[in-house]
Design a protein around this motif. Sequence first.
Motif, PDB file in Angstrom:
ATOM      1  N   GLN A 191      68.030  52.561  13.010  1.00 19.44           N
ATOM      2  CA  GLN A 191      68.970  53.516  13.654  1.00 19.44           C
ATOM      3  C   GLN A 191      68.809  55.070  12.851  1.00 19.44           C
ATOM      4  N   PHE A 192      68.321  56.162  13.873  1.00 20.21           N
ATOM      5  CA  PHE A 192      68.226  57.734  13.271  1.00 20.21           C
ATOM      6  C   PHE A 192      69.626  58.182  13.455  1.00 20.21           C
ATOM      7  N   SER A 193      69.554  59.425  12.824  1.00 19.86           N
ATOM      8  CA  SER A 193      70.989  60.420  13.065  1.00 19.86           C
ATOM      9  C   SER A 193      70.978  60.666  14.550  1.00 19.86           C
ATOM     10  N   ASP A 194      69.874  60.950  15.020  1.00 25.65           N
ATOM     11  CA  ASP A 194      69.868  61.332  16.642  1.00 25.65           C
ATOM     12  C   ASP A 194      68.458  60.997  17.341  1.00 25.65           C
ATOM     13  N   ALA A 195      68.276  61.207  18.535  1.00 27.80           N
ATOM     14  CA  ALA A 195      67.430  60.700  19.446  1.00 27.80           C
ATOM     15  C   ALA A 195      66.294  61.410  19.124  1.00 27.80           C
ATOM     16  N   VAL A 196      66.324  62.910  18.786  1.00 28.27           N
ATOM     17  CA  VAL A 196      64.947  63.597  18.541  1.00 28.27           C
ATOM     18  C   VAL A 196      64.096  62.959  17.629  1.00 28.27           C
ATOM     19  N   HIS A 197      64.751  62.529  16.291  1.00 31.27           N
ATOM     20  CA  HIS A 197      64.138  62.097  15.397  1.00 31.27           C
ATOM     21  C   HIS A 197      63.555  60.478  15.739  1.00 31.27           C
ATOM     22  N   ALA A 198      64.267  59.893  16.301  1.00 29.05           N
ATOM     23  CA  ALA A 198      63.689  58.507  17.058  1.00 29.05           C
ATOM     24  C   ALA A 198      62.650  58.857  17.814  1.00 29.05           C
ATOM     25  N   HIS A 199      62.754  59.813  18.783  1.00 25.07           N
ATOM     26  CA  HIS A 199      61.392  60.037  19.618  1.00 25.07           C
ATOM     27  C   HIS A 199      60.181  60.567  18.774  1.00 25.07           C
ATOM     28  N   HIS A 200      60.286  61.222  17.830  1.00 23.62           N
ATOM     29  CA  HIS A 200      59.248  61.604  17.168  1.00 23.62           C
ATOM     30  C   HIS A 200      58.566  60.526  16.397  1.00 23.62           C
ATOM     31  N   ALA A 201      59.496  59.766  15.798  1.00 19.89           N
ATOM     32  CA  ALA A 201      59.172  58.677  14.861  1.00 19.89           C
ATOM     33  C   ALA A 201      58.341  57.528  16.043  1.00 19.89           C
ATOM     34  N   LYS A 202      58.822  57.379  17.005  1.00 13.32           N
ATOM     35  CA  LYS A 202      58.117  56.348  17.838  1.00 13.32           C
ATOM     36  C   LYS A 202      56.698  57.054  18.324  1.00 13.32           C
ATOM     37  N   THR A 203      56.745  58.188  18.769  1.00 15.27           N
ATOM     38  CA  THR A 203      55.512  58.842  19.194  1.00 15.27           C
ATOM     39  C   THR A 203      54.476  58.926  18.182  1.00 15.27           C
ATOM     40  N   SER A 204      54.900  59.115  16.958  1.00 12.03           N
ATOM     41  CA  SER A 204      53.942  59.073  15.875  1.00 12.03           C
ATOM     42  C   SER A 204      53.392  57.891  15.282  1.00 12.03           C
ATOM     43  N   LEU A 205      54.373  56.867  15.340  1.00  9.22           N
ATOM     44  CA  LEU A 205      53.911  55.480  14.520  1.00  9.22           C
ATOM     45  C   LEU A 205      53.783  54.327  15.535  1.00  9.22           C
ATOM     46  N   ASP A 206      54.129  54.518  16.693  1.00  8.28           N
ATOM     47  CA  ASP A 206      53.618  53.606  17.551  1.00  8.28           C
ATOM     48  C   ASP A 206      52.137  53.003  17.486  1.00  8.28           C
ATOM     49  N   GLY A 207      51.853  52.005  17.388  1.00  6.72           N
ATOM     50  CA  GLY A 207      50.304  51.494  17.386  1.00  6.72           C
ATOM     51  C   GLY A 207      49.740  51.818  16.031  1.00  6.72           C
ATOM     52  N   GLN A 208      50.504  52.344  14.888  1.00  4.56           N
ATOM     53  CA  GLN A 208      49.648  52.817  13.631  1.00  4.56           C
ATOM     54  C   GLN A 208      49.990  51.324  12.920  1.00  4.56           C
ATOM     55  N   ASN A 209      48.974  51.265  11.961  1.00  6.96           N
ATOM     56  CA  ASN A 209      49.050  50.259  10.800  1.00  6.96           C
ATOM     57  C   ASN A 209      49.818  50.640   9.665  1.00  6.96           C
ATOM     58  N   ILE A 210      50.779  49.950   9.082  1.00  8.86           N
ATOM     59  CA  ILE A 210      51.447  50.507   7.694  1.00  8.86           C
ATOM     60  C   ILE A 210      50.391  50.131   6.573  1.00  8.86           C
ATOM     61  N   TYR A 211      49.778  49.118   6.629  1.00  8.97           N
ATOM     62  CA  TYR A 211      48.379  49.087   5.689  1.00  8.97           C
ATOM     63  C   TYR A 211      47.218  48.794   6.360  1.00  8.97           C
ATOM     64  N   ASN A 212      46.245  49.276   5.711  1.00  7.37           N
ATOM     65  CA  ASN A 212      44.825  49.458   5.946  1.00  7.37           C
ATOM     66  C   ASN A 212      44.658  48.064   6.770  1.00  7.37           C
ATOM     67  N   GLY A 213      44.413  48.213   8.071  1.00  9.46           N
ATOM     68  CA  GLY A 213      43.958  47.093   9.009  1.00  9.46           C
ATOM     69  C   GLY A 213      44.900  46.023   9.241  1.00  9.46           C
ATOM     70  N   CYS A 214      46.061  46.043   8.992  1.00  8.64           N
ATOM     71  CA  CYS A 214      46.987  45.115   9.245  1.00  8.64           C
ATOM     72  C   CYS A 214      48.485  45.692   9.411  1.00  8.64           C
ATOM     73  N   CYS A 215      49.267  44.803   9.865  1.00  6.68           N
ATOM     74  CA  CYS A 215      50.690  45.104  10.029  1.00  6.68           C
ATOM     75  C   CYS A 215      50.814  46.400  11.013  1.00  6.68           C
ATOM     76  N   MET A 216      50.486  46.110  12.226  1.00  8.46           N
ATOM     77  CA  MET A 216      50.591  47.290  13.050  1.00  8.46           C
ATOM     78  C   MET A 216      52.035  47.323  13.794  1.00  8.46           C
ATOM     79  N   GLN A 295      48.191  54.326   5.797  1.00 11.10           N
ATOM     80  CA  GLN A 295      47.875  53.445   4.478  1.00 11.10           C
ATOM     81  C   GLN A 295      48.742  53.751   3.469  1.00 11.10           C
ATOM     82  N   VAL A 296      49.659  52.712   3.529  1.00  7.30           N
ATOM     83  CA  VAL A 296      50.608  52.739   2.518  1.00  7.30           C
ATOM     84  C   VAL A 296      50.089  51.689   1.379  1.00  7.30           C
TER      85      VAL A 296
END
Length: 499
Positions: A191-216, A295-296
Amino acid sequence: MSTSNLSTVDGPDRLCVSEHAQCVPCRVLHLRQLPADISEQEVLALALPFGRVSKLITLKTKNQAFLEMASEEAAVTMVNYYTSATPTIRNQPIFIQYSTHRELKTDNLTNQRAQVALQAISAAAVHSGSMALGGEGRGLNLGQSPVLRIIVENLFYPVTLEVLQQIFSKFGSVLKIITFTRNNQFQALLQFSDAVHAHHAKTSLDGQNIYNGCCMLRIDYSKLSALNVKYNNDKSRDFTRADLPTGELEPAVAFGVTLPPYGATAFPPTFHQHTGLSMAAVPGSLVSPPRVSLQVAPPAIHSVLLVSNLNPESVSPHCLFILFGVYGDVQRVKILFNKKENALVQMSDATQAQLAMSHLNGQRLHGNVIRVTLSKHPVVQLPRGGAGQEEQALTQDFSGSTLHRFKKPGSKNFNNIFPPSATLHLSNIPSSISEEVLKDLFSSGGFTVKAFKFFQKDRKMALMQLASVEEAIEALIALHDRQLDHNQHLRVSFSKSTI
């Protein structure tokens, strides 16, 4: 363009035009090198993910703008954010820095249009819950929930609650997180403090890998509008409530080990692009970055699990070897000599440790609800030569066992890992063994057989439903590898099917 006197601003502004100029942090930000035809909505879109914008002045003839954020904290966050991830609009980089103005005056008629746009967007956010942002033609619906539902696919490294907080707090204030396992997948509600932040997190991170080549990351909006967190522990956290109980004793306390602090301070930012530069994914409705993997730095997590709240009268190293062996190849097991309700289980790697932890934490074994967490120990040490006989018996090395399920590369066992269930999958059944013999085998062990079914196409396999998940766990421990004839041993696993 070293100085500029603006009648719409409170006094002359000696602009910090140097890209590397160091200005004093304040609520007013100066934006340079804007596209000539930029809209007020596009300017606001750069700032809204970081907080409310109270005033806006655009100077289109100079390709500049001034924003006054509602708080200095929001302005500082925005500047820091864009320092490492330069925003672009229509492929043109935008430079953002602090202004020497401490506040903006917007009574000049030339900027009424900007103020109308600001008010209109604010009103839309409050009354209709929706806002259309320009720029790349992407839209933001503030009617969406500030709660995101996150699924982690291709789980290779463990993903902790702190790692999620570290990643998602780049996009705004993270209030609460709940993690859980469902459908054999690691999931979380955040839960974010508001929907604006949730929207941008979803748009930017959806489909990204946390670690190189895994944990999508697979991200969608939750149907919940808020999360109800009762405990602050390794599974759930309310960052606004430090007073919440842990729900139960942290196992590390029993060993005199101090846990790291909760929150961002425990996990400093470790984002990197493939170039090695520090980065934070830029909000998707503001720019169109290439879909590169996040890449974390992989966490310094070992493959040893701490199992607590065991029944010391019933537990044994072999018992834990068989149970945890459902989720990975157990190398060593150590029941603590002075605290026999606690044990260390060493898996072959961190992936198997994560699987075992996610599936077995909170399950009931020998009447006790066990707790499984990652241990700080890199390996399970074998007893020293001077250890007594009892202490020697409490630690066993299973590295050479023939019962490992996952030693063979590409084994089909990798595709049949399921959470504990009341239905067991039986395999390697000799053709001479009947349904009645198998039922008697389980019932004579004290287990209640509710249903039984041979596989139609392969009579070497069957499903057996017991009275409860707890019974199924104990039956698996007792009867896995039970010899059925002179050279065949029963194989027992948890099933995702029911009879």
